[in-house]
Design a protein around this motif. Sequence first.
Motif, PDB file in Angstrom:
ATOM      1  N   GLY A 180      -5.623   1.020   0.434  1.00 59.39           N
ATOM      2  CA  GLY A 180      -5.595  -0.393   0.791  1.00 59.39           C
ATOM      3  C   GLY A 180      -6.655  -1.215   0.092  1.00 59.39           C
ATOM      4  N   VAL A 181      -7.757  -0.577  -0.325  1.00 54.28           N
ATOM      5  CA  VAL A 181      -8.835  -1.348  -0.957  1.00 54.28           C
ATOM      6  C   VAL A 181      -8.384  -1.919  -2.307  1.00 54.28           C
ATOM      7  N   PRO A 182      -7.927  -1.117  -3.269  1.00 54.44           N
ATOM      8  CA  PRO A 182      -7.490  -1.726  -4.528  1.00 54.44           C
ATOM      9  C   PRO A 182      -6.237  -2.577  -4.387  1.00 54.44           C
ATOM     10  N   VAL A 183      -5.321  -2.192  -3.510  1.00 56.41           N
ATOM     11  CA  VAL A 183      -4.080  -2.958  -3.380  1.00 56.41           C
ATOM     12  C   VAL A 183      -4.374  -4.347  -2.815  1.00 56.41           C
ATOM     13  N   ARG A 184      -5.174  -4.417  -1.782  1.00 55.34           N
ATOM     14  CA  ARG A 184      -5.476  -5.729  -1.202  1.00 55.34           C
ATOM     15  C   ARG A 184      -6.299  -6.576  -2.158  1.00 55.34           C
ATOM     16  N   ALA A 185      -7.142  -5.937  -2.958  1.00 57.65           N
ATOM     17  CA  ALA A 185      -7.877  -6.692  -3.978  1.00 57.65           C
ATOM     18  C   ALA A 185      -6.913  -7.286  -5.000  1.00 57.65           C
ATOM     19  N   ALA A 186      -5.893  -6.524  -5.378  1.00 60.18           N
ATOM     20  CA  ALA A 186      -4.896  -7.030  -6.323  1.00 60.18           C
ATOM     21  C   ALA A 186      -4.087  -8.173  -5.717  1.00 60.18           C
ATOM     22  N   ILE A 187      -3.768  -8.073  -4.440  1.00 57.73           N
ATOM     23  CA  ILE A 187      -3.044  -9.151  -3.753  1.00 57.73           C
ATOM     24  C   ILE A 187      -3.877 -10.421  -3.738  1.00 57.73           C
ATOM     25  N   ILE A 188      -5.156 -10.275  -3.430  1.00 60.41           N
ATOM     26  CA  ILE A 188      -6.049 -11.440  -3.402  1.00 60.41           C
ATOM     27  C   ILE A 188      -6.115 -12.095  -4.778  1.00 60.41           C
ATOM     28  N   GLU A 189      -6.259 -11.297  -5.815  1.00 62.48           N
ATOM     29  CA  GLU A 189      -6.271 -11.836  -7.171  1.00 62.48           C
ATOM     30  C   GLU A 189      -4.994 -12.619  -7.456  1.00 62.48           C
ATOM     31  N   HIS A 190      -3.859 -12.046  -7.096  1.00 58.75           N
ATOM     32  CA  HIS A 190      -2.575 -12.683  -7.358  1.00 58.75           C
ATOM     33  C   HIS A 190      -2.489 -14.045  -6.684  1.00 58.75           C
ATOM     34  N   ILE A 192       0.838  -1.205   0.000  1.00 57.71           N
ATOM     35  CA  ILE A 192       0.000   0.000   0.000  1.00 57.71           C
ATOM     36  C   ILE A 192       0.872   1.253   0.000  1.00 57.71           C
ATOM     37  N   ASP A 193       1.955   1.212   0.765  1.00 56.40           N
ATOM     38  CA  ASP A 193       2.874   2.347   0.814  1.00 56.40           C
ATOM     39  C   ASP A 193       3.482   2.607  -0.563  1.00 56.40           C
ATOM     40  N   LEU A 194       3.944   1.549  -1.232  1.00 58.38           N
ATOM     41  CA  LEU A 194       4.515   1.701  -2.566  1.00 58.38           C
ATOM     42  C   LEU A 194       3.496   2.279  -3.534  1.00 58.38           C
ATOM     43  N   PHE A 195       2.267   1.783  -3.459  1.00 64.05           N
ATOM     44  CA  PHE A 195       1.215   2.256  -4.350  1.00 64.05           C
ATOM     45  C   PHE A 195       0.939   3.738  -4.120  1.00 64.05           C
ATOM     46  N   THR A 196       0.901   4.152  -2.859  1.00 64.31           N
ATOM     47  CA  THR A 196       0.642   5.553  -2.524  1.00 64.31           C
ATOM     48  C   THR A 196       1.744   6.453  -3.056  1.00 64.31           C
TER      49      THR A 196
END
Length: 305
Positions: free
Chosen positions: A288-298, A142-146
């Motif tokens: 955190g919402v889109p990042v965690r969704a991407a992690i779940i997909e992965h 999330i930090d990297l994404f921000t």
Amino acid sequence: MSGQSTTRHLLSIDDLDGDTIRAILARSRELAAGAQSRARGAIAALLFFSPSTRTQYGFQSSVLRAGGGVISVDLENSRAGSNWGESLADTARVLSGFADLAVIRHSEADGVYDFAEASTIPVINAGNGMGLRAEHPTQALIDLFTIEKAFGRIDGLKILIIGGTHLRAFRSQIRALAHFPQVELFVLCPDKFWMEFADAEHYRRAGIRFTRIGHLDEVKRNVDVIYHNGITERRGEPVDSFYALDRARLAEMRADAIVMHSLPRVEDLAHDVDGMPQARYFEQAHNGVPVRAAIIEHLLAAQRE
């Protein structure tokens, strides 16, 4: 990972290589822009053995917005909680038949590893206590994404992290930033919370470079990111004002720089910073919402391979 399970988990940021991290960030951008999730219908089991706001509800929001479902384990009234004390391994084996993945926070560093070893579904570490194995890999992503969202890049930036190097989020952050070798990283930390020898050796062997500084004024006019990561997680422990951020101390920072904080804040981040245009910490939490969704997909995609 050792043990009977060969399922792919996210227990440490070291479970992801640089290409995978970049792919997760790219997918996070797509999801943030409105792309349809590939995790539709997935069920996530959430087990939070220690308190959480952003991580717990951020994961819940990610799954629900993706069109999935959530099993929130009630630790006070289930056999997994302290009232009964079912083993983490047995809880993992049972939930593996109820959900498609599990998200666990535990007060003991080894807790998530014990759970994952018995799990046959992907497990995400949502923060695992204190100590040398403690990490918070989703916070680091999330930090990297921000940062990338603010500047369009990560490599080439100057980043200051203020806080305890013993904290789990710092351990994941510094490992994640190592995949961006052109980042110039500075660390401001009290002697009391400086890193243990084993951590320092790990960073040295991994080629992770940073500069320890003694005062905010050394770099605040030049850095792109000022990230306060907290000093301690012990409730009620006072924070030395020398390491706190307020509007006056940040007055000379660059107009295009950003201020981040993993939250929750105590005395380390004054409320008068909220109105500064550089403040990004609430946006950071929402990312955190889109990042965690991407992690779940992965992880679900890796499980199907």
